[in-house]
Write an enzyme that holds these catalytic residues in place. Structure first.
Site, PDB file in Angstrom:
ATOM      1  N   ARG A 268       0.822  -1.231   0.000  1.00 36.47           N
ATOM      2  CA  ARG A 268       0.000   0.000   0.000  1.00 36.47           C
ATOM      3  C   ARG A 268       0.847   1.268   0.000  1.00 36.47           C
ATOM      4  O   ARG A 268       0.400   2.339   0.390  1.00 36.47           O
ATOM      5  CB  ARG A 268      -0.965   0.020   1.183  1.00 36.47           C
ATOM      6  CG  ARG A 268      -1.995  -1.078   1.120  1.00 36.47           C
ATOM      7  CD  ARG A 268      -3.165  -0.791   2.042  1.00 36.47           C
ATOM      8  NE  ARG A 268      -4.189  -1.790   1.856  1.00 36.47           N
ATOM      9  CZ  ARG A 268      -4.204  -2.971   2.474  1.00 36.47           C
ATOM     10  NH1 ARG A 268      -3.246  -3.280   3.328  1.00 36.47           N
ATOM     11  NH2 ARG A 268      -5.169  -3.824   2.243  1.00 36.47           N
TER      12      ARG A 268
ATOM     13  N   LYS B  45       2.527  11.622 -11.392  1.00 37.27           N
ATOM     14  CA  LYS B  45       1.812  10.647 -12.218  1.00 37.27           C
ATOM     15  C   LYS B  45       2.705   9.420 -12.380  1.00 37.27           C
ATOM     16  O   LYS B  45       3.833   9.535 -12.859  1.00 37.27           O
ATOM     17  CB  LYS B  45       1.520  11.215 -13.612  1.00 37.27           C
ATOM     18  CG  LYS B  45       0.370  12.191 -13.669  1.00 37.27           C
ATOM     19  CD  LYS B  45       0.119  12.588 -15.124  1.00 37.27           C
ATOM     20  CE  LYS B  45      -1.029  13.546 -15.278  1.00 37.27           C
ATOM     21  NZ  LYS B  45      -1.194  14.006 -16.675  1.00 37.27           N
TER      22      LYS B  45
ATOM     23  N   GLU C 128       9.630  20.158 -24.325  1.00 40.53           N
ATOM     24  CA  GLU C 128       8.791  20.355 -23.124  1.00 40.53           C
ATOM     25  C   GLU C 128       9.181  21.647 -22.391  1.00 40.53           C
ATOM     26  O   GLU C 128       8.332  22.317 -21.808  1.00 40.53           O
ATOM     27  CB  GLU C 128       8.888  19.157 -22.173  1.00 40.53           C
ATOM     28  CG  GLU C 128       8.363  17.849 -22.748  1.00 40.53           C
ATOM     29  CD  GLU C 128       6.842  17.785 -22.969  1.00 40.53           C
ATOM     30  OE1 GLU C 128       6.094  18.554 -22.333  1.00 40.53           O
ATOM     31  OE2 GLU C 128       6.417  16.960 -23.799  1.00 40.53           O
TER      32      GLU C 128
ATOM     33  N   LYS D 289       5.571  24.083 -14.027  1.00 36.55           N
ATOM     34  CA  LYS D 289       4.843  22.827 -13.819  1.00 36.55           C
ATOM     35  C   LYS D 289       4.361  22.692 -12.369  1.00 36.55           C
ATOM     36  O   LYS D 289       3.212  22.340 -12.118  1.00 36.55           O
ATOM     37  CB  LYS D 289       5.724  21.627 -14.216  1.00 36.55           C
ATOM     38  CG  LYS D 289       5.024  20.311 -13.956  1.00 36.55           C
ATOM     39  CD  LYS D 289       5.498  19.139 -14.760  1.00 36.55           C
ATOM     40  CE  LYS D 289       4.581  17.951 -14.483  1.00 36.55           C
ATOM     41  NZ  LYS D 289       4.913  16.767 -15.230  1.00 36.55           N
TER      42      LYS D 289
ATOM     43  N   GLU E 180      -5.494  16.640 -12.130  1.00 41.72           N
ATOM     44  CA  GLU E 180      -5.897  16.994 -13.496  1.00 41.72           C
ATOM     45  C   GLU E 180      -7.405  17.138 -13.688  1.00 41.72           C
ATOM     46  O   GLU E 180      -7.981  16.584 -14.619  1.00 41.72           O
ATOM     47  CB  GLU E 180      -5.315  15.979 -14.506  1.00 41.72           C
ATOM     48  CG  GLU E 180      -5.218  16.559 -15.899  1.00 41.72           C
ATOM     49  CD  GLU E 180      -4.316  15.739 -16.835  1.00 41.72           C
ATOM     50  OE1 GLU E 180      -3.763  14.721 -16.417  1.00 41.72           O
ATOM     51  OE2 GLU E 180      -4.194  16.171 -17.977  1.00 41.72           O
TER      52      GLU E 180
ATOM     53  N   ARG F 108      -4.403  21.548 -14.684  1.00 40.69           N
ATOM     54  CA  ARG F 108      -3.254  20.717 -15.078  1.00 40.69           C
ATOM     55  C   ARG F 108      -3.294  20.371 -16.572  1.00 40.69           C
ATOM     56  O   ARG F 108      -2.283  20.031 -17.161  1.00 40.69           O
ATOM     57  CB  ARG F 108      -3.194  19.446 -14.215  1.00 40.69           C
ATOM     58  CG  ARG F 108      -1.927  18.646 -14.468  1.00 40.69           C
ATOM     59  CD  ARG F 108      -1.634  17.624 -13.392  1.00 40.69           C
ATOM     60  NE  ARG F 108      -0.424  16.890 -13.714  1.00 40.69           N
ATOM     61  CZ  ARG F 108       0.250  16.133 -12.873  1.00 40.69           C
ATOM     62  NH1 ARG F 108      -0.174  15.987 -11.637  1.00 40.69           N
ATOM     63  NH2 ARG F 108       1.345  15.497 -13.251  1.00 40.69           N
TER      64      ARG F 108
ATOM     65  N   ASN G  59      -0.842  20.000 -21.265  1.00 41.16           N
ATOM     66  CA  ASN G  59      -1.028  19.248 -22.520  1.00 41.16           C
ATOM     67  C   ASN G  59      -0.924  20.139 -23.754  1.00 41.16           C
ATOM     68  O   ASN G  59      -1.245  19.695 -24.861  1.00 41.16           O
ATOM     69  CB  ASN G  59      -2.401  18.554 -22.515  1.00 41.16           C
ATOM     70  CG  ASN G  59      -2.458  17.450 -21.482  1.00 41.16           C
ATOM     71  OD1 ASN G  59      -1.453  16.801 -21.197  1.00 41.16           O
ATOM     72  ND2 ASN G  59      -3.621  17.255 -20.889  1.00 41.16           N
TER      73      ASN G  59
ATOM     74  N   HIS H 132       0.253  14.066 -29.581  1.00 36.80           N
ATOM     75  CA  HIS H 132       0.102  12.623 -29.348  1.00 36.80           C
ATOM     76  C   HIS H 132      -0.403  11.925 -30.603  1.00 36.80           C
ATOM     77  O   HIS H 132       0.036  10.821 -30.942  1.00 36.80           O
ATOM     78  CB  HIS H 132      -0.875  12.364 -28.198  1.00 36.80           C
ATOM     79  CG  HIS H 132      -0.222  12.464 -26.845  1.00 36.80           C
ATOM     80  ND1 HIS H 132      -0.903  12.793 -25.708  1.00 36.80           N
ATOM     81  CD2 HIS H 132       1.070  12.256 -26.458  1.00 36.80           C
ATOM     82  CE1 HIS H 132      -0.069  12.797 -24.665  1.00 36.80           C
ATOM     83  NE2 HIS H 132       1.133  12.486 -25.103  1.00 36.80           N
TER      84      HIS H 132
ATOM     85  N   HIS I 137       8.563  11.846 -29.422  1.00 42.35           N
ATOM     86  CA  HIS I 137       7.606  12.652 -28.652  1.00 42.35           C
ATOM     87  C   HIS I 137       7.870  14.150 -28.849  1.00 42.35           C
ATOM     88  O   HIS I 137       6.952  14.916 -29.138  1.00 42.35           O
ATOM     89  CB  HIS I 137       7.713  12.272 -27.166  1.00 42.35           C
ATOM     90  CG  HIS I 137       6.722  12.973 -26.309  1.00 42.35           C
ATOM     91  ND1 HIS I 137       5.376  12.674 -26.334  1.00 42.35           N
ATOM     92  CD2 HIS I 137       6.873  13.989 -25.415  1.00 42.35           C
ATOM     93  CE1 HIS I 137       4.740  13.470 -25.483  1.00 42.35           C
ATOM     94  NE2 HIS I 137       5.629  14.279 -24.912  1.00 42.35           N
TER      95      HIS I 137
HETATM   96  N1  GLY Z   1       3.099  15.557 -18.425  1.00 44.18           N
HETATM   97  C1  GLY Z   1       1.902  16.191 -18.092  1.00 44.18           C
HETATM   98  C2  GLY Z   1       1.546  16.110 -16.647  1.00 44.18           C
HETATM   99  O1  GLY Z   1       2.380  15.767 -15.823  1.00 44.18           O
HETATM  100  O2  GLY Z   1       0.416  16.383 -16.295  1.00 44.18           O
END
Ligand code: GLY
Length: 345
Positions: A108, A130, A172, A214, A224, A228, A232, A239, A249
């Site tokens: 967990r 993420k 990025e 970020k 998100e 967030r 994108n 994408h 990418h």
């Molecule tokens: N790469 C986009 C994010 O972390 O939301």
């Protein structure tokens, strides 16, 4: 050395910039460590890893599966990891995504940290919480939101990167500048040579500014739900282009950013001059701004993207350089505007 703190729901994530990889044991507070890496990264940097058990996975997107996670769990079990242990992912985005997911779900949740070894993972994948794997052809379908306790960016690790990989990361960085920091864009224009030669102080400066954009967004919308989505920008088309054209990418996102900048211009949010400035900047960094795209397959792929809600796409539009907003745009509208978005690219 500089640092940034990201306050997530589950705790604080320390992002340490310019710290050497030898600081990992201190950041793990002397706990028992298990490193997850891939054979490639181990070959380049294994001699600088902390003294501990190292779990090596294969390279490439094909490794991002529950099977890989299953094998990692088996090794965790044989190593007798418990909640007082620490998992450290050392590698690019794929290693960090898998390591963070395995650590977040075993017992967990074990504490974990990252040492991103690519510019792309330093400015994006390793930060923001993420973690996850692909499933039945869908990217990142299984995963968690869970912040690493630390992200250590050692810029010396970037020296072994191929140029194409550096460009992936720079796409990025440019995205972060466009959506949230016009000064960063000016810095990118001014310091191109130092950046491309990976001069450490300049890299630290752009990674720091990029991550401030970020972190500011993620700390307001970790899961998100809205804000967030701004991260994108360039990825709605990017994408789809990556999937249909087989570009990297960074290359696909670069073309996507031009198309989405043109979409912003068509809505009166950007000037022609702004769009030219963006294209010039991408070209200066050796990134493509156009490709012979097949409208049907790109629009089809956009429609299958997870950013879709019914027939609406959550598009990120630039509201001038260094600012952004999210608008729902009909897939049909994107299809109709497609030729204009590509025109003059
Ligand atoms: N790469 C986009 C994010 O972390 O939301």
């Amino acid at each position: 050395m500089r640092s940034i703190e990201l306050q997530g729901a589950g705790g604080t994530s320390l992002i340490a910039l310019g710290l050497p990889i030898s600081s990992v044991p201190d950041l793990c507070q002397g706990k028992k460590i298990a490193v997850i890496t891939d054979g490639n990264v181990y070959g380049f940097h294994g001699d600088r890893f902390p003294e501990c058990s190292t779990i090596k996975i294969g390279t490439g997107e094909k490794e991002k599966t529950l099977d890989t996670v299953h094998r990692i769990y088996e090794t965790f079990l044989s190593l007798e990891l418990d909640r007082s242990s620490f998992v450290v992912g050392i590698g690019g985005g794929i290693v960090c995504d898998i390591a963070g997911f395995a650590a977040s779900t075993y017992l967990r949740g074990l504490p974990f940290g990252f040492v991103p070894t690519t510019l792309l993972s330093q400015v994006d994948a390793s930060v923001g919480g993420k973690n996850g794997v692909n499933f039945q052809g869908y990217k990142n379908l299984i995963g968690t939101f869970n912040q690493p306790q630390f992200v250590l960016c050692d810029f010396r690790l970037l020296r072994t990167l191929p140029k194409a990989e550096v460009k992936n990361g720079l796409a990025e960085v440019i995205k972060h500048a466009l959506i949230g920091d016009r000064d960063l864009l000016s810095l990118l224009e001014k310091e191109r040579e130092n950046i491309l030669s990976l001069q450490e102080d300049t890299i630290e400066e752009i990674v720091h500014s990029s991550l401030e954009v970020k972190v500011d967004i993620v700390s307001r919308d970790e899961k998100e739900g809205g804000e967030r989505r701004k991260l994108n920008f360039g990825h709605t088309f990017g994408h789809a282009i990556e999937k249909t054209m087989g570009l990297s990418h960074g290359e696909a996102v670069s073309i996507g950013m031009v198309m989405e900048a043109r979409l912003s211009m068509s809505k009166g949010l950007l000037t022609v001059h702004d769009v030219h400035r963006i294209k010039d900047m991408l070209k200066e960094y050796g990134l493509p701004t156009a490709a012979a795209l097949d409208r049907e397959s790109v629009i089809d792929a956009v429609g299958k993207d997870k950013k879709r809600e019914n027939q609406d796409i959550h598009c990120v539009l630039l509201d001038g350089i260094g600012a952004s907003r999210i608008e729902r745009v009909k897939l049909q509208e994107l299809a109709e505007a497609f030729d204009d978005l590509c025109e003059h690219c």
